[in-house]
Write a protein that holds these residues in place. Structure first.
Motif, short mmCIF file in Angstrom:
data_model
loop_
_atom_site.label_atom_id
_atom_site.label_comp_id
_atom_site.label_asym_id
_atom_site.label_seq_id
_atom_site.Cartn_x
_atom_site.Cartn_y
_atom_site.Cartn_z
N UNK A 7 0.94 -1.14 0.14
CA UNK A 7 0.04 0.12 0.04
C UNK A 7 0.92 1.12 -0.13
N UNK A 8 2.18 1.33 -0.08
CA UNK A 8 2.94 2.37 -0.10
C UNK A 8 3.80 2.56 0.94
N UNK A 9 4.64 3.37 0.93
CA UNK A 9 5.67 3.67 2.20
C UNK A 9 4.87 3.98 3.33
N UNK A 10 5.43 3.28 4.52
CA UNK A 10 5.03 3.64 5.78
C UNK A 10 6.07 4.15 6.65
N UNK A 11 5.86 5.00 7.76
CA UNK A 11 6.76 5.43 8.61
C UNK A 11 6.61 4.69 10.17
N UNK A 19 4.56 2.72 25.25
CA UNK A 19 3.08 2.85 24.17
C UNK A 19 2.94 1.78 23.28
N UNK A 20 2.10 1.69 22.37
CA UNK A 20 2.03 0.66 21.21
C UNK A 20 2.90 1.03 20.07
N UNK A 21 3.79 0.01 19.46
CA UNK A 21 4.22 0.33 18.40
C UNK A 21 3.53 0.06 16.99
N UNK A 22 4.01 0.52 15.88
CA UNK A 22 3.39 0.22 14.63
C UNK A 22 3.90 1.00 13.67
N UNK A 23 3.13 1.55 12.69
CA UNK A 23 3.49 2.11 11.50
C UNK A 23 2.24 3.10 11.20
N UNK A 24 2.64 4.32 10.28
CA UNK A 24 1.61 5.29 10.04
C UNK A 24 1.86 5.60 8.51
N UNK A 25 0.95 6.37 7.96
CA UNK A 25 1.00 6.69 6.73
C UNK A 25 -0.20 7.82 6.27
N UNK A 26 0.18 9.02 5.55
CA UNK A 26 -0.76 10.03 5.17
C UNK A 26 -0.77 10.97 6.38
N UNK A 42 -0.46 -8.51 13.02
CA UNK A 42 0.12 -7.28 13.23
C UNK A 42 -0.71 -6.21 12.38
N UNK A 43 -0.82 -5.11 12.72
CA UNK A 43 -1.55 -4.18 11.78
C UNK A 43 -1.27 -3.88 10.56
N UNK A 44 0.06 -3.75 10.14
CA UNK A 44 0.68 -3.33 9.01
C UNK A 44 0.23 -4.42 7.98
N UNK A 45 0.48 -5.90 8.30
CA UNK A 45 0.09 -6.80 7.36
C UNK A 45 -1.50 -7.05 7.05
N UNK A 46 -2.08 -6.96 8.45
CA UNK A 46 -3.60 -7.26 8.24
C UNK A 46 -4.33 -6.22 7.18
N UNK A 47 -3.86 -5.04 7.64
CA UNK A 47 -4.64 -3.66 6.90
C UNK A 47 -3.95 -3.25 5.64
N UNK A 48 -3.13 -4.38 4.92
CA UNK A 48 -2.42 -3.74 3.79
C UNK A 48 -3.40 -3.44 2.76
N UNK A 49 -4.57 -3.85 2.54
CA UNK A 49 -5.23 -3.72 1.49
C UNK A 49 -6.48 -2.20 1.92
N UNK A 61 -2.83 5.47 11.55
CA UNK A 61 -2.00 4.82 12.36
C UNK A 61 -2.32 3.31 12.58
N UNK A 62 -1.37 2.43 12.15
CA UNK A 62 -1.63 1.06 12.22
C UNK A 62 -0.82 0.63 13.35
N UNK A 63 -1.41 0.29 14.64
CA UNK A 63 -0.91 -0.02 15.89
C UNK A 63 -0.94 -1.39 16.22
N UNK A 64 -0.03 -1.93 16.69
CA UNK A 64 -0.09 -3.24 17.21
C UNK A 64 -0.31 -3.45 18.67
#
Length: 280
Positions: A7-11, A19-26, A42-49, A61-64
């Motif tokens: 789905x593109x680059x994630x930070x 706190x919770x770890x994870x990734x973000x975009x937008x 994990x949120x990044x793989x589950x919500x790739x679509x 914010x894709x939080x685990x």
């Protein structure tokens, strides 16, 4: 750090300690995505679509959750959802977010609903995708075919038991490819993934005497969208109708041709429904 996914680059989300770890975009209003209950989830793989669609005009914010993905090392508390909500608040505060829309699938839906109840100042709009917490008279972790198949996999993690569990997650058997089975097996094989999943499950079983969340759903004051796959074998539709109808401002949408993972089985329709709700 940047990671290129479908789905593109994630930070990488670097929250404060605890706190919770994870990734973000937008950029824009915050939307938190909380993943479901699966070994190695994990949120990044589950919500790739979902990321690309949701990150248009939003800070996604894709939080685990504790015990999963980037939050794997966090302890599993006896009050799992209450602890997760406190960590969610801590995370959002550290990221400069005062209020967010929250979308939770399965286990993430339990946490999202608890956040709406315990931290109403934190949650704007609420999307609950197949959370077992709305199953009346059940702790959401036993009884159904999907739950039994997952338990069988956890007891004997093989390609066959993984396939049998995945067959309860998708309405269309054609969606279950060899590559999907291999990917899910690889996630489950991550060191400690199955043990942590069992610990999360035990925390819910230990708390089953507490008032169930479905019985408190009348206190939800946020606008809510409840999404359910009609062929859901984890939490069948008829078992959640009473709990769902108690949410005062909740609209229930049933997705035909989908099971527990409607957001993966029909991502375009799922994304459209959620997008329309959040924009309304």
């Amino acid at each position: 750090m940047k990671s290129q996914v479908a789905s593109g680059p994630l930070a990488e989300v670097r929250a404060t300690s605890g706190g919770l770890g994870g990734w973000e975009a937008g950029e824009g209003p915050a939307l938190v995505l909380l993943h479901g209950f699966a070994p190695g989830a994990d949120a990044r793989s589950e919500f790739a679509g979902q990321v690309e669609a949701f990150a248009r005009g939003r800070r996604v914010l894709l939080l685990d959750l504790p015990g999963f993905g980037a939050s794997a090392e966090l302890p599993i508390a006896d009050d799992y959802t209450g602890d997760a909500v406190q960590r969610l608040r801590l995370t959002l505060r550290s990221l400069g977010v005062d209020r967010a829309d929250v979308l939770g699938h399965s286990l993430g839906g339990w946490v999202a609903l608890r956040a709406a109840l315990d931290a109403p100042d934190l949650v704007d709009r609420l999307v609950l995708a197949a959370p077992g917490t709305l199953v009346v008279g059940d702790d959401g972790f036993r009884g159904s075919e999907g739950v039994r198949k997952l338990a069988a996999f956890l007891a004997r993690p093989t390609a066959i038991t993984m396939l049998e569990w995945l067959e309860t997650q998708f309405a269309d058997a054609g969606a279950i490819t060899d590559a999907l089975v291999e990917t899910e097996l690889a996630r489950a094989a991550q060191p400690g993934a199955i043990a942590r999943l069992r610990a999360v499950r035990r925390s819910f079983e230990a708390a089953e005497s507490d008032p169930p969340l479905w019985s408190q759903s009348r206190r939800v004051r946020q606008r809510a969208l409840l999404l359910w796959g009609r062929e859901n074998a984890d939490f069948p539709l008829d078992s959640i109708l009473h709990g769902a109808r108690r949410v005062p401002h909740g609209d229930l949408h049933v997705m035909a041709g989908c099971a527990q993972r409607a957001h993966q089985e029909d991502p375009d329709r799922f994304n459209q429904l959620v997008g329309q709700f959040l924009a309304g």
